[in-house]
Scaffold this active site. Structure first.
Site, PDB file in Angstrom:
ATOM      1  N   LYS A 157      -9.065  -4.141   6.069  1.00 18.47           N
ATOM      2  CA  LYS A 157      -9.477  -3.097   5.190  1.00 18.47           C
ATOM      3  C   LYS A 157      -9.330  -3.688   3.777  1.00 18.47           C
ATOM      4  O   LYS A 157      -8.275  -3.754   3.004  1.00 18.47           O
ATOM      5  CB  LYS A 157      -8.853  -1.649   5.189  1.00 18.47           C
ATOM      6  N   GLU A 232       3.539  -8.378   1.374  1.00 16.14           N
ATOM      7  CA  GLU A 232       3.309  -9.358   0.436  1.00 16.14           C
ATOM      8  C   GLU A 232       3.163  -8.427  -0.932  1.00 16.14           C
ATOM      9  O   GLU A 232       1.982  -7.963  -1.048  1.00 16.14           O
ATOM     10  CB  GLU A 232       2.247 -10.257   0.313  1.00 16.14           C
ATOM     11  N   CYS A 266       0.279 -11.824  -8.388  1.00 15.43           N
ATOM     12  CA  CYS A 266       1.504 -11.456  -8.062  1.00 15.43           C
ATOM     13  C   CYS A 266       2.535 -12.553  -8.600  1.00 15.43           C
ATOM     14  O   CYS A 266       3.914 -12.385  -8.593  1.00 15.43           O
ATOM     15  CB  CYS A 266       1.546 -11.057  -6.714  1.00 15.43           C
ATOM     16  N   GLU A 366       5.883  -4.971 -13.735  1.00 14.62           N
ATOM     17  CA  GLU A 366       4.885  -5.916 -13.363  1.00 14.62           C
ATOM     18  C   GLU A 366       3.617  -5.620 -14.655  1.00 14.62           C
ATOM     19  O   GLU A 366       3.178  -4.442 -14.518  1.00 14.62           O
ATOM     20  CB  GLU A 366       4.622  -5.747 -11.950  1.00 14.62           C
TER      21      GLU A 366
HETATM   22  N1  LIG Z   1       2.858 -10.675  -2.909  1.00 20.70           N
HETATM   23  C1  LIG Z   1       1.461 -11.093  -3.132  1.00 20.70           C
HETATM   24  O1  LIG Z   1       0.970 -12.154  -2.287  1.00 20.70           O
HETATM   25  C2  LIG Z   1       0.587 -10.223  -3.921  1.00 20.70           C
HETATM   26  C3  LIG Z   1      -0.908 -10.668  -3.786  1.00 20.70           C
HETATM   27  C4  LIG Z   1      -1.663  -9.991  -4.603  1.00 20.70           C
HETATM   28  C5  LIG Z   1      -1.281  -8.762  -5.219  1.00 20.70           C
HETATM   29  N2  LIG Z   1      -0.117  -8.329  -4.766  1.00 20.70           N
HETATM   30  C6  LIG Z   1       0.301  -7.029  -5.479  1.00 20.70           C
HETATM   31  O2  LIG Z   1      -0.690  -6.161  -5.468  1.00 20.70           O
HETATM   32  C7  LIG Z   1      -0.781  -5.001  -6.691  1.00 20.70           C
HETATM   33  C8  LIG Z   1      -1.864  -4.981  -7.295  1.00 20.70           C
HETATM   34  O3  LIG Z   1      -2.974  -5.009  -6.416  1.00 20.70           O
HETATM   35  P1  LIG Z   1      -3.377  -3.743  -6.058  1.00 20.70           P
HETATM   36  O4  LIG Z   1      -3.797  -2.916  -7.258  1.00 20.70           O
HETATM   37  O5  LIG Z   1      -4.992  -3.735  -5.329  1.00 20.70           O
HETATM   38  O6  LIG Z   1      -2.279  -2.955  -5.014  1.00 20.70           O
HETATM   39  P2  LIG Z   1      -2.491  -1.720  -4.314  1.00 20.70           P
HETATM   40  O7  LIG Z   1      -1.358  -1.295  -3.592  1.00 20.70           O
HETATM   41  O8  LIG Z   1      -2.928  -0.557  -5.336  1.00 20.70           O
HETATM   42  O9  LIG Z   1      -3.887  -1.703  -3.271  1.00 20.70           O
HETATM   43  C9  LIG Z   1      -4.046  -2.921  -2.416  1.00 20.70           C
HETATM   44  C10 LIG Z   1      -4.613  -2.356  -1.127  1.00 20.70           C
HETATM   45  O10 LIG Z   1      -3.762  -1.375  -0.654  1.00 20.70           O
HETATM   46  C11 LIG Z   1      -4.726  -0.206  -0.343  1.00 20.70           C
HETATM   47  N3  LIG Z   1      -3.938   0.877  -0.741  1.00 20.70           N
HETATM   48  C12 LIG Z   1      -3.777   1.811  -1.833  1.00 20.70           C
HETATM   49  N4  LIG Z   1      -3.011   2.933  -1.697  1.00 20.70           N
HETATM   50  C13 LIG Z   1      -2.680   2.898  -0.265  1.00 20.70           C
HETATM   51  C14 LIG Z   1      -1.985   3.702   0.432  1.00 20.70           C
HETATM   52  N5  LIG Z   1      -1.447   4.776   0.068  1.00 20.70           N
HETATM   53  N6  LIG Z   1      -1.867   3.260   2.078  1.00 20.70           N
HETATM   54  C15 LIG Z   1      -2.435   2.068   2.286  1.00 20.70           C
HETATM   55  N7  LIG Z   1      -3.239   1.332   1.715  1.00 20.70           N
HETATM   56  C16 LIG Z   1      -3.324   1.749   0.423  1.00 20.70           C
HETATM   57  C17 LIG Z   1      -5.796  -0.312  -1.542  1.00 20.70           C
HETATM   58  O11 LIG Z   1      -7.057   0.216  -1.046  1.00 20.70           O
HETATM   59  C18 LIG Z   1      -5.940  -1.803  -1.348  1.00 20.70           C
HETATM   60  O12 LIG Z   1      -6.967  -2.286  -0.293  1.00 20.70           O
HETATM   61  C19 LIG Z   1       0.501  -5.968  -7.637  1.00 20.70           C
HETATM   62  O13 LIG Z   1       1.600  -5.207  -7.544  1.00 20.70           O
HETATM   63  C20 LIG Z   1       0.579  -7.247  -7.031  1.00 20.70           C
HETATM   64  O14 LIG Z   1       1.717  -7.786  -7.543  1.00 20.70           O
HETATM   65  C21 LIG Z   1       0.916  -9.084  -4.336  1.00 20.70           C
HETATM   66  O1  LIG Z   2      -1.591 -12.890  -6.363  1.00 18.59           O
HETATM   67  C1  LIG Z   2      -1.392 -13.264  -5.258  1.00 18.59           C
HETATM   68  C2  LIG Z   2      -1.704 -14.444  -4.697  1.00 18.59           C
HETATM   69  O2  LIG Z   2      -1.148 -14.641  -3.496  1.00 18.59           O
HETATM   70  C3  LIG Z   2      -1.269 -15.676  -5.679  1.00 18.59           C
HETATM   71  S1  LIG Z   2      -1.643 -17.227  -5.242  1.00 18.59           S
HETATM   72  O3  LIG Z   2      -3.205 -17.607  -5.422  1.00 18.59           O
HETATM   73  O4  LIG Z   2      -1.543 -17.275  -3.645  1.00 18.59           O
HETATM   74  O5  LIG Z   2      -1.005 -18.142  -5.971  1.00 18.59           O
END
Ligand SMILES: NC(=O)c1ccc[n+]([C@@H]2O[C@H](COP(=O)([O-])OP(=O)(O)OC[C@H]3O[C@@H](n4cnc5c(N)ncnc54)[C@H](O)[C@@H]3O)[C@@H](O)[C@H]2O)c1
Ligand SMILES: O=C[C@H](O)CS(=O)(=O)O
Length: 465
Positions: A157, A232, A266, A366
């Site tokens: 999703k 992640e 992230c 963040e």
């Molecule tokens: N560690 C990593 O590899 C990594 C990579 C990218 C982003 N991130 C983190 O993601 C965040 C930003 O991305 P975002 O705004 O899309 O995050 P988010 O958690 O709001 O959304 C991520 C996904 O989760 C879904 N989602 C939202 N609420 C949900 C719930 N209650 N239950 C299940 N699914 C749900 C969203 O539809 C989306 O598909 C930041 O905190 C960033 O650090 C981490």
């Molecule tokens: O934001 C999350 C991504 O995993 C960063 S990276 O492109 O893998 O470095």
């Protein structure tokens, strides 16, 4: 009434598409189909799985420019970054196509005469993935590739901000010959779809990339059926610039980690800790380089920094900047915004803040935006204490040419990913993931296929009776 959502270009507000959210019945049917398909896919030999994955990768590459354009339109990132992300996404498929052939077991010397002991690895089952908007291609293939390589079936999703890229990648997987029920894409609101995924006994693994609060909710919801989870999550990366650092290189690498994807990764630098003896030179040079970054529509080849994803992100970033300034931070460059409330487009100009202190929100929350907060430190242990003072533990960076300083920092920084004189450590063949509240498990590298495998142990007794 059909349940739809629109996908908009964050740079222009243009509506790119209207997507129908899958109904509960459709998602439950997809889960059943994925579970049923698993019974066959798991028996597909590893070399055939590898061949299909390679075909998928090749089809993505053949469509790279079209996919990158769609990604830029729905995410906002510069086209060059989108092109780079498509390459990054296929590198995961290429890496795990080969890893499929190396899912080895082992034999164990028996402790009893006439016994033969063996260990083998087997796919865990149907995997449900939920992915974020900031890397709609790479965050999908970083999960799908090892899952399919291991013999699992897969449902993803995507974020409602950026579904088009993931939908297209799923279509190309089917064109490559990966059966339609082996990899599926479902669209809908996270909370709704996540509930269906976590409550289903047929889903044996949840793999999630996104914010820490959502990750925690998914971990809790997965407990009732004892699902395997890979998380992640969020980050708050420190950069430590030691007094002996190559300042020009540290500036260049800080720019790289800070302003990629408009600071919406992230692993972006979220705090920049600079030794007091060099902070003036470092700050001046960082501000000068930051000022040269071009803000604009990602489709314009001159753009370095595109819009932030939405109004909520914009408001959080502005709040952090205003909070810092009100508490004494100095704006060296940026803190300028191009906002079109009618189009709902929000651009934050790359910003460097000096004199940042621990009382400011930006040192603990963040940012997920193009803001570099600078703070000085006097000795290394002080920098380490500041760097580790966070619930997060995803990425950290430091700059030094002193091998003792570098090894001391590496040993004492509590982070899963560490860049030493390197602002861009990520790759498909290395383990990516965090400690503490930045997540569970690793993606990429040999570690990245393990979460999709179960271990079976066989003891053959009375072999020669
Ligand atoms: N560690 C990593 O590899 C990594 C990579 C990218 C982003 N991130 C983190 O993601 C965040 C930003 O991305 P975002 O705004 O899309 O995050 P988010 O958690 O709001 O959304 C991520 C996904 O989760 C879904 N989602 C939202 N609420 C949900 C719930 N209650 N239950 C299940 N699914 C749900 C969203 O539809 C989306 O598909 C930041 O905190 C960033 O650090 C981490
Ligand atoms: O934001 C999350 C991504 O995993 C960063 S990276 O492109 O893998 O470095």
């Amino acid at each position: 009434m059909t349940n739809t959502f629109t996908v908009k270009n964050p740079a222009t507000g243009e509506t790119l598409a209207t997507i129908t959210r899958n109904s509960v019945d459709e998602i439950e049917q997809a889960i059943q189909k994925g579970h049923d398909a698993f019974q066959t896919w798991k028996k597909t030999n590893a070399h055939e799985r590898a061949r299909l994955l390679t075909k998928w990768s090749n089809l993505i590459q053949e469509n790279k420019l079209a996919i990158a354009k769609v990604m830029t339109e729905e995410n906002g990132k510069p086209l060059a970054e989108s092109i780079g992300e498509v390459d990054y996404a296929t590198s995961y498929i290429d890496w795990y196509a080969e890893e499929a052939k190396r899912i080895y077991g082992r034999t164990i010397p028996a402790h009893v005469d006439g016994k033969r002991l063996m260990v083998s690895k087997h796919p865990i089952g149907l995997v449900a993935a939920i992915t974020p908007w900031n890397f709609p291609a790479a965050m999908m293939t970083r999960k799908a590739a090892p899952a399919l390589a291991a013999g699992c079936t897969f449902i993803v999703k995507p974020a409602e901000e950026t579904p088009l890229t993931t939908i297209r990648l799923t279509e190309l997987a089917h064109e490559a010959g990966i059966p339609t029920n082996v990899i599926q894409c479902m669209n809908g609101q996270g909370r709704v779809v996540g509930k269906i995924f976590t409550e289903s006994e047929l889903v044996r693994k949840i793999t999630f990339t996104g914010s820490t609060p959502v990750g925690k909710a998914l971990i809790k919801a997965s407990a009732d059926t004892v699902k395997s989870v890979t998380m992640e999550l969020g980050g708050h990366a420190p950069v430590i610039v030691a007094k002996d650092a190559d300042i020009d290189m540290a500036v260049a690498q800080t720019i790289t980690t800070k302003f990629r994807n408009a600071g919406q990764t992230c692993v972006c630098a979220n705090r920049v800790l600079v030794h007091e003896s060099i902070i003036d030179e470092f700050s001046t040079k960082l501000a000068e380089k930051t000022k040269q970054l071009v803000v604009g529509n990602g489709l314009d080849e001159n753009t370095d920094v595109g819009p932030v994803i939405n109004e909520g992100s914009y408001e959080k970033i502005v709040q952090q900047i205003n909070d810092a300034v009100q508490k004494g931070a100095k704006v060296l460059v940026g803190a300028k915004y191009d906002v079109d409330q009618e189009r709902k487009s929000f651009f934050v100009h790359p910003t460097v803040l000096a004199n940042v202190t621990d009382e400011m929100e930006i040192m603990h929350e963040e940012t997920f935006g193009p803001v570099a907060p600078l703070t000085a430190f006097s000795d290394l242990d002080e920098a380490i204490k500041i760097a580790n003072n966070t619930p997060y533990g995803l990425a950290a960076y430091f700059f030094t040419n002193d091998y003792k300083v570098g090894n001391y920092l590496f040993d004492n920084l509590d982070y899963g990913i560490i860049g030493w004189n390197d602002g861009a450590p990520s790759a498909a063949h290395v383990p990516f993931g965090g400690m503490k509240e930045s997540g569970l498990g690793r993606e990429g590298g040999t570690e990245g296929i393990e979460p999709y495998l179960e271990t079976k142990y066989l003891s053959i007794g009375n072999l020669f009776e």
